[in-house]
Design an enzyme around this catalytic site. Structure first.
Site, short mmCIF file in Angstrom:
data_model
loop_
_atom_site.label_atom_id
_atom_site.label_comp_id
_atom_site.label_asym_id
_atom_site.label_seq_id
_atom_site.Cartn_x
_atom_site.Cartn_y
_atom_site.Cartn_z
N ASP A 1 0.86 -1.18 0.00
CA ASP A 1 0.00 0.00 0.00
C ASP A 1 0.90 1.24 0.00
O ASP A 1 1.56 1.48 1.00
CB ASP A 1 -0.97 0.00 1.18
CG ASP A 1 -0.34 -0.44 2.50
OD1 ASP A 1 0.45 -1.39 2.53
OD2 ASP A 1 -0.64 0.20 3.51
N GLU B 1 12.47 1.38 7.86
CA GLU B 1 11.39 0.54 7.32
C GLU B 1 11.63 0.16 5.86
O GLU B 1 11.28 -0.92 5.41
CB GLU B 1 10.10 1.38 7.45
CG GLU B 1 8.88 0.82 6.84
CD GLU B 1 7.83 1.90 6.61
OE1 GLU B 1 8.18 3.09 6.43
OE2 GLU B 1 6.64 1.55 6.61
O1 LIG Z 1 -1.27 3.31 8.08
C1 LIG Z 1 -1.25 3.02 6.73
C2 LIG Z 1 -1.00 1.56 6.43
O2 LIG Z 1 0.13 1.12 7.18
C3 LIG Z 1 0.46 -0.24 7.15
O3 LIG Z 1 1.19 -0.56 5.98
C4 LIG Z 1 2.57 -0.41 5.98
O4 LIG Z 1 3.19 -0.84 7.20
C5 LIG Z 1 3.00 -2.22 7.57
C6 LIG Z 1 3.77 -2.45 8.84
O5 LIG Z 1 5.15 -2.39 8.63
C7 LIG Z 1 3.43 -3.16 6.45
O6 LIG Z 1 3.04 -4.47 6.76
C8 LIG Z 1 2.80 -2.75 5.11
O7 LIG Z 1 3.36 -3.55 4.10
C9 LIG Z 1 3.13 -1.27 4.86
O8 LIG Z 1 2.66 -0.86 3.61
C10 LIG Z 1 -0.75 -1.16 7.30
O9 LIG Z 1 -0.39 -2.51 7.06
C11 LIG Z 1 -1.86 -0.75 6.37
O10 LIG Z 1 -2.98 -1.60 6.52
C12 LIG Z 1 -2.22 0.69 6.72
O11 LIG Z 1 -3.34 1.10 6.01
#
Ligand SMILES: OC[C@H]1O[C@H](O[C@H]2O[C@H](CO)[C@@H](O)[C@H](O)[C@H]2O)[C@H](O)[C@@H](O)[C@@H]1O
Length: 589
Positions: free
Chosen positions: A328, A530
């Protein structure tokens, strides 16, 4: 032609404009999440956009019950345009709300030792070894336990109660995440922290028992979607290190439930191939068609340019489904790379998702075998063969030597069988096109590995500091020039698993570049990131809807896993070559 009564004409026009209409299930959210979203919107109006992170507000917990909190919130004085002045909101927050993250308490991991016996035996270089031990020590920063307050009063918290301690990714990601946990576990295994690794899996299994699937993350606002399914991979890797069969037997029923989740309802798609055979594959499909609560203000702004309710609902489902994919956001899911409202995640059969489910089938078969459950083992071995055939028929592209995402008709429901057309393969290059290499039936085929390795080398994705996510720079975080630890790891490990000398040498080259950039950035900034910018050694990544985060679970895990696989010779230098410009300084200007 019969005249329509006044008003019905407008409704008919609206319906027409509603295409593609939103379809699919919706899991309702909780009254608490609805309140927290209102608070988030109010906070944006009071404090403004600068430095605003919408997730902060949905992560806060209540000091009093929801009805008293609501009453106090509704009584806040409002200006003529309905907003609350910042000092009034400050007062409300300090009286009624606990800070985000207060409901997770620090806990020392039970199996952490500063210098684990047998830690990274092939890391001979003193400097690298010292850094690896620092990265290992970061598990202590990321370790948390859900506070007893959440267990006693779950209705006051968006955080979900979990029994075992967790490892959080870091910074704004203050709860456990599904696919992140796989690389956290890979790092924990290198750190010999087997009990902590098992505890993480136990928590994820408890989500399947309660919700029928592993949630995107451990929050009430994440119940409507999952994330790339890697639970079976976690269990296999833990079993292979510990031989704990009891652990496997406890997890196996949940894996079968999870397999059903990904292969039924809207997640399942049937495709008729050019030879007339029908295959079934899976897609991402969130059970939600409203703004994501953790990013509600952002999603509403994105949807502003759409004119009607149905289009907005459809976009919201696409946004949530992209979040389910873990990517995302990315051009991978967009019809027009510069317009996020053209997201169409649910109209794509993704390469990586199907590779993960193929792995899940092979893993379940393997785990059932070691548990002496022969019929389950056979059933899943058969399912894995069918998926492999399906991936070959629908996703594989012989000319490119890559697997390609496949576009389906935007209005296809899971009940309709789509007809395969070569033109519907998305020929854009993404790192995900190479993820099937990670999976045994593909990496054990020598000719295929050679073809895919060559294709990877020609792809343009291999850069000075790692593998790029895509070739298009859109400002989305799952695009160029960002490189993400999980993508590096799966591709590198796939090449290694092939057993080919050439593939291993390519893998080692990518891994060394990745370790170098993580090290250089760590030395500059004092932290792990990250995501990284693969164009410049030592630069961290950017883009997307939140500021770059640090900590960071999966990056730490991948560095430790790479050092475990490749070691680091005594005399090999690490980090950025000093004559290169310092990318961190450049970024600060
Ligand atoms: O808050 C926005 C989005 O954040 C997350 O996505 C991102 O962080 C996660 C944790 O590290 C990771 O798994 C993901 O691949 C990243 O893009 C969350 O998972 C999303 O659902 C959320 O909308």
């Amino acid at each position: 032609m019969a005249l329509q009564p006044p008003g019905e004409e407008v409704v008919a026009q609206e319906k027409q404009a509603c295409l593609p209409a939103d379809t699919g299930p919706v899991i309702p959210t909780t009254p608490l999440v609805i309140f927290l979203e209102k608070l988030q919107e109010t906070a944006l109006n009071s404090y403004g956009h600068k430095g605003f992170d919408p997730k902060l507000y949905v992560d806060m917990s209540l000091k009093f019950n929801l009805s008293d909190t609501y009453q106090a919130f509704n009584k806040l004085p409002r200006t003529d345009n309905g907003s609350v002045l910042a000092p009034h909101l400050d007062g409300f927050l300090s009286k009624y709300m606990n800070a985000a993250g207060d409901d997770l308490v620090y806990v020392e991991p039970v199996d952490f030792v500063a210098q684990p016996a047998g830690f990274l035996p092939n890391v001979e270089n003193v400097e690298v070894r010292a850094w690896a031990l620092e990265v290992h020590s970061l598990w202590k920063n990321l370790s948390r336990k859900v506070s007893d307050r959440v267990l006693d009063h779950p209705d006051l918290h968006s955080l979900l109660p979990l029994e075992s301690p967790v490892m959080i990714p870091g910074s704004r990601f203050r709860e456990v995440y599904y696919w992140d946990s796989y690389w956290v576990i890979r790092g924990l295994l290198a750190s010999k922290m087997y009990d902590t690794a098992k505890g993480i899996v136990t928590n994820l299994v408890s989500m399947i028992e309660k919700f029928g699937h592993v949630l995107n993350g451990a929050r009430a606002y994440y119940t409507n979607r999952s994330q790339p399914p890697l639970l079976s991979a976690m269990i296999v890797d833990i079993y292979n290190r510990t031989g704990d069969l009891d652990f496997v037997r406890k997890c196996l029923p949940s894996l079968i439930t999870e397999h059903n989740f990904w292969n039924s309802g809207m997640h399942r798609m049937d495709i008729l191939d050019s030879q007339g055979a029908t295959h079934y594959l899976s897609r991402y499909y969130a059970m939600w068609n409203e703004p994501r609560p953790e990013s509600s203000t952002i999603d509403k702004e994105t949807a502003e340019k759409l004119s009607n309710f149905c289009e907005k609902q459809h976009l919201y489902r696409e946004l949530a489904s992209a979040a389910e994919s873990g990517w995302d956001f990315s051009t991978r899911w967009m019809r027009n790379a510069s317009d996020l409202t053209t997201l169409c995640t649910t109209s794509i059969i993704p390469v990586d998702l199907n590779a993960f489910i193929l792995k899940m089938e092979l893993d379940i078969s393997y785990l059932a075998n070691v548990s002496l459950d022969k019929s389950t083992a056979e059933r899943f071995a058969k399912a894995s063969k069918a998926r492999q055939t399906a991936m070959n028929a629908v996703l594989w592209n012989e000319e490119m030597g890559q697997w390609l995402d496949y576009w389906i008709d935007a209005n296809s429901s899971s009940q309709v069988t789509c007809k395969w057309k070569a033109l519907d393969q998305n020929q854009s290059v993404f790192a995900s096109n190479f993820i099937p290499l990670w999976i045994q039936p593909f990496n054990s085929d020598n000719d295929l590995v050679e073809k895919v390795s060559k294709s990877l080398q020609r792809s343009g994705l291999l850069r000075d500091a790692g593998i790029a996510t895509s070739l298009t720079n859109t400002g989305q975080q799952w695009d160029f020039p960002n490189g993400w630890a999980p993508l590096q790891h799966m591709i590198v490990e796939g090449l290694v698993k092939s057993g080919s000398k050439e593939a291993r040498s390519l893998a080692e080259d990518i891994a060394k570049k990745w370790i170098n950039t993580n090290y250089a950035a760590y030395k500059e900034t004092g932290t792990m990131h990250e995501k990284y910018d693969v164009e410049k050694c030592g630069a961290f990544g950017g883009g997307g809807e939140y500021v770059p985060q640090t900590g960071f679970g999966w990056s730490n895990g991948v560095v430790l896993a790479f050092l475990e696989e490749f070691g680091w010779p005594k005399d090999l230098k690490i980090g950025r070559i000093t004559s290169e410009p310092n990318p961190f300084q450049a970024r600060l200007k």
